[in-house]
Design a protein around this motif. Sequence first.
Motif, PDB file in Angstrom:
ATOM      1  N   UNK A  49      85.733 -32.312  37.800  1.00 44.37           N
ATOM      2  CA  UNK A  49      84.524 -31.678  37.634  1.00 44.37           C
ATOM      3  C   UNK A  49      83.589 -31.538  35.839  1.00 44.37           C
ATOM      4  N   UNK A  50      84.357 -32.019  34.704  1.00 42.16           N
ATOM      5  CA  UNK A  50      83.105 -32.472  33.884  1.00 42.16           C
ATOM      6  C   UNK A  50      83.048 -33.314  33.071  1.00 42.16           C
ATOM      7  N   UNK A  51      81.740 -33.721  32.487  1.00 38.68           N
ATOM      8  CA  UNK A  51      80.996 -34.272  31.855  1.00 38.68           C
ATOM      9  C   UNK A  51      81.195 -34.629  30.736  1.00 38.68           C
ATOM     10  N   UNK A  52      81.770 -35.616  30.047  1.00 38.65           N
ATOM     11  CA  UNK A  52      82.525 -35.990  28.812  1.00 38.65           C
ATOM     12  C   UNK A  52      81.845 -36.862  28.365  1.00 38.65           C
ATOM     13  N   UNK A  91      87.022 -35.362  22.166  1.00 41.04           N
ATOM     14  CA  UNK A  91      86.080 -34.200  23.515  1.00 41.04           C
ATOM     15  C   UNK A  91      84.466 -33.905  23.239  1.00 41.04           C
ATOM     16  N   UNK A  92      82.752 -34.505  23.049  1.00 41.29           N
ATOM     17  CA  UNK A  92      82.204 -33.542  23.841  1.00 41.29           C
ATOM     18  C   UNK A  92      81.669 -33.563  24.656  1.00 41.29           C
ATOM     19  N   UNK A  93      81.457 -32.366  24.815  1.00 44.31           N
ATOM     20  CA  UNK A  93      80.251 -32.339  27.105  1.00 44.31           C
ATOM     21  C   UNK A  93      80.398 -31.090  26.926  1.00 44.31           C
ATOM     22  N   UNK A  94      80.124 -30.694  28.350  1.00 44.41           N
ATOM     23  CA  UNK A  94      80.354 -29.101  29.039  1.00 44.41           C
ATOM     24  C   UNK A  94      81.382 -28.430  29.109  1.00 44.41           C
ATOM     25  N   UNK A  95      82.147 -28.391  29.055  1.00 45.40           N
ATOM     26  CA  UNK A  95      83.018 -27.311  29.095  1.00 45.40           C
ATOM     27  C   UNK A  95      83.644 -26.417  30.377  1.00 45.40           C
ATOM     28  N   UNK A  96      82.285 -25.547  30.118  1.00 46.63           N
ATOM     29  CA  UNK A  96      82.892 -24.060  30.592  1.00 46.63           C
ATOM     30  C   UNK A  96      83.555 -23.108  30.109  1.00 46.63           C
ATOM     31  N   UNK A  97      84.761 -22.965  31.104  1.00 40.70           N
ATOM     32  CA  UNK A  97      86.056 -22.198  30.796  1.00 40.70           C
ATOM     33  C   UNK A  97      86.767 -23.187  29.376  1.00 40.70           C
ATOM     34  N   UNK A 103      93.535 -26.499  29.688  1.00 42.71           N
ATOM     35  CA  UNK A 103      94.907 -26.896  30.431  1.00 42.71           C
ATOM     36  C   UNK A 103      93.946 -28.036  31.225  1.00 42.71           C
ATOM     37  N   UNK A 104      93.532 -28.713  31.561  1.00 39.54           N
ATOM     38  CA  UNK A 104      92.901 -29.816  32.351  1.00 39.54           C
ATOM     39  C   UNK A 104      93.100 -31.230  31.410  1.00 39.54           C
ATOM     40  N   UNK A 105      92.358 -30.858  29.937  1.00 47.34           N
ATOM     41  CA  UNK A 105      93.218 -31.850  29.762  1.00 47.34           C
ATOM     42  C   UNK A 105      94.081 -32.492  28.934  1.00 47.34           C
ATOM     43  N   UNK A 106      95.276 -31.452  29.111  1.00 48.89           N
ATOM     44  CA  UNK A 106      96.487 -31.770  29.622  1.00 48.89           C
ATOM     45  C   UNK A 106      97.455 -32.478  29.933  1.00 48.89           C
ATOM     46  N   UNK A 107      96.211 -32.311  31.215  1.00 45.58           N
ATOM     47  CA  UNK A 107      96.981 -32.952  32.342  1.00 45.58           C
ATOM     48  C   UNK A 107      96.577 -34.760  32.542  1.00 45.58           C
TER      49      UNK A 107
END
Length: 208
Positions: A49-52, A91-97, A103-107
């Motif tokens: 769900x991220x735009x990066x 990494x750049x973009x819209x991260x939100x929280x 935590x999601x990047x770690x996945x």
Amino acid sequence: MLAFLVTGGRLSSRPAQADDGSWYMGVSVGASKSAADAAELDANLAALGYSTTSTLDDTDIGWKLFGGYQWNPNLAVEAALVDLGQVTSRISGNFGDLDAFVADVARVHPYSARGISASIIGELPVAQRFRLFGKVGLFFWDADIDARFELGGQPISFDSKQGVDPVFGAGVKYHINKKTALRVEWKRYEIDRDSVQLFSAGVEYRFP
């Protein structure tokens, strides 16, 4: 050192290589390269769900300290302490929280690793003082992922993982004398999400 043989009335030479049943140790240094890909990282984050937009530095300095036992001219066993460097991304973009994003990047972020390998080696003499070799074994690895936010804050360690995966490789060895040899080799370490290749050169010393 050369040992001379007389064969059929002609003088020939044979390189002084290591005796059977000998212990050895050495060190190798080179370049590591991960199979990780920035586009794949962005695609994995998009699925969450991220735009990066990511850039990835997939090369680093790698090294290993190794030791082993030569059973005979064609077979050896070897263990090594290995460090494959790091895979670094921006990494750049819209991260939100941000906490959820970290935590999601770690996945999905690629690992590099450090650890211990254990391998079986097959060797083949091909010319005076030269040997080709191949190896296969297991890599017992440990990896961490750290993050640093550019707008202040300290580095945050947010993922750590261990595993056991295959390792294999090949190379060529040149015997300077009975105790010392130079080696150039390529190895591929399978590490969970990706693989890392290590291209290295080193020196090997055999004990009497």
